[in-house]
Design an enzyme around this catalytic site. Structure first.
Site, PDB file in Angstrom:
ATOM      1  N   ASN A  84      51.982  37.590  48.113  1.00 32.97           N
ATOM      2  CA  ASN A  84      52.051  37.244  46.696  1.00 32.97           C
ATOM      3  C   ASN A  84      51.959  38.531  45.883  1.00 32.97           C
ATOM      4  OD1 ASN A  84      52.132  34.467  47.173  1.00 32.97           O
ATOM      5  ND2 ASN A  84      49.905  34.334  47.273  1.00 32.97           N
ATOM      6  N   HIS A  95      47.467  41.858  50.654  1.00 35.98           N
ATOM      7  CA  HIS A  95      47.142  41.035  51.836  1.00 35.98           C
ATOM      8  C   HIS A  95      48.348  40.183  52.186  1.00 35.98           C
ATOM      9  CE1 HIS A  95      45.797  39.090  48.123  1.00 35.98           C
ATOM     10  NE2 HIS A  95      46.177  37.950  48.662  1.00 35.98           N
ATOM     11  N   HIS A  97      49.520  36.768  53.885  1.00 30.91           N
ATOM     12  CA  HIS A  97      49.045  35.431  54.271  1.00 30.91           C
ATOM     13  C   HIS A  97      49.784  35.004  55.537  1.00 30.91           C
ATOM     14  CE1 HIS A  97      47.217  34.262  50.265  1.00 30.91           C
ATOM     15  NE2 HIS A  97      48.003  35.247  49.879  1.00 30.91           N
TER      16      HIS A  97
HETATM   17  P1  5GP Z   1      46.448  35.702  46.477  1.00 32.25           P
HETATM   18  O1  5GP Z   1      46.640  34.634  45.453  1.00 32.25           O
HETATM   19  O2  5GP Z   1      45.771  36.930  45.886  1.00 32.25           O
HETATM   20  O3  5GP Z   1      47.695  36.024  47.224  1.00 32.25           O
HETATM   21  O4  5GP Z   1      45.467  35.080  47.545  1.00 32.25           O
HETATM   22  C1  5GP Z   1      44.106  35.386  47.610  1.00 32.25           C
HETATM   23  C2  5GP Z   1      43.574  34.782  48.897  1.00 32.25           C
HETATM   24  O5  5GP Z   1      42.282  35.291  49.111  1.00 32.25           O
HETATM   25  C3  5GP Z   1      43.435  33.252  48.838  1.00 32.25           C
HETATM   26  O6  5GP Z   1      43.847  32.725  50.100  1.00 32.25           O
HETATM   27  C4  5GP Z   1      41.941  33.052  48.634  1.00 32.25           C
HETATM   28  O7  5GP Z   1      41.468  31.832  49.137  1.00 32.25           O
HETATM   29  C5  5GP Z   1      41.392  34.233  49.395  1.00 32.25           C
HETATM   30  N1  5GP Z   1      40.071  34.692  48.976  1.00 32.25           N
HETATM   31  C6  5GP Z   1      39.662  35.000  47.716  1.00 32.25           C
HETATM   32  N2  5GP Z   1      38.394  35.417  47.729  1.00 32.25           N
HETATM   33  C7  5GP Z   1      37.985  35.388  49.016  1.00 32.25           C
HETATM   34  C8  5GP Z   1      36.758  35.705  49.668  1.00 32.25           C
HETATM   35  O8  5GP Z   1      35.754  36.117  49.064  1.00 32.25           O
HETATM   36  N3  5GP Z   1      36.705  35.546  51.025  1.00 32.25           N
HETATM   37  C9  5GP Z   1      37.780  35.103  51.740  1.00 32.25           C
HETATM   38  N4  5GP Z   1      37.619  34.956  53.053  1.00 32.25           N
HETATM   39  N5  5GP Z   1      38.950  34.779  51.160  1.00 32.25           N
HETATM   40  C10 5GP Z   1      39.054  34.927  49.819  1.00 32.25           C
END
Ligand code: 5GP
Ligand code: ZN
Length: 113
Positions: A84, A95, A97
């Site tokens: 994303n 990151h 996914h």
């Molecule tokens: P994004 O929207 O930035 O692509 O996705 C962020 C991802 O990080 C989501 O899957 C969300 O659930 C995960 N996430 C956010 N904060 C934390 C955290 O403190 N620990 C873990 N394990 N995952 C997190």
């Protein structure tokens, strides 16, 4: 970066369910999974977004992690790898996914295999 949650996970200052680690990469379960398997594959160095990658070795180490986790979790028959960015990216540390198994979106093609 001090206030970055993923940097804190790398430094073991925040908890996470870690499934893979190398010198340059850490991978752990998403805290809010959108699929049966939802792993985040993260470079240990703080890189903001996919548009900021410049080191081929760094990117290749993410790919190596993905290959290893896909094999370990036997996801070969169905997985997605998603970056994303911009307004779709909540955590400002790049990151990848890795999604597998049943997805939240019941119409998704992964739910038919
Ligand atoms: P994004 O929207 O930035 O692509 O996705 C962020 C991802 O990080 C989501 O899957 C969300 O659930 C995960 N996430 C956010 N904060 C934390 C955290 O403190 N620990 C873990 N394990 N995952 C997190
Ligand atoms: Zn960070």
């Amino acid at each position: 970066m001090d206030d970055c949650i993923f940097c804190k996970i790398v430094k073991r200052e925040a908890p996470a369910s870690i499934v893979y680690e190398s010198d340059t990469v850490i991978a752990f379960k998403s805290i809010q999974p959108v699929s049966e398997t939802h792993i985040l594959i993260v470079p240990k160095d703080h890189v903001y977004s996919v548009t900021d990658f410049s080191d081929a070795n760094q990117f290749f180490s993410l790919l190596t992690a993905a290959q290893s986790i896909i094999a370990d979790l036997q996801l070969e028959k169905g997985y997605k790898l998603v970056f994303n960015g911009g307004k779709y990216q909540a955590v400002p540390h790049a990151h990848w996914h890795l999604l597998g198994g049943t997805l939240e979106d019941k119409k998704d093609v992964l739910n038919n295999i």
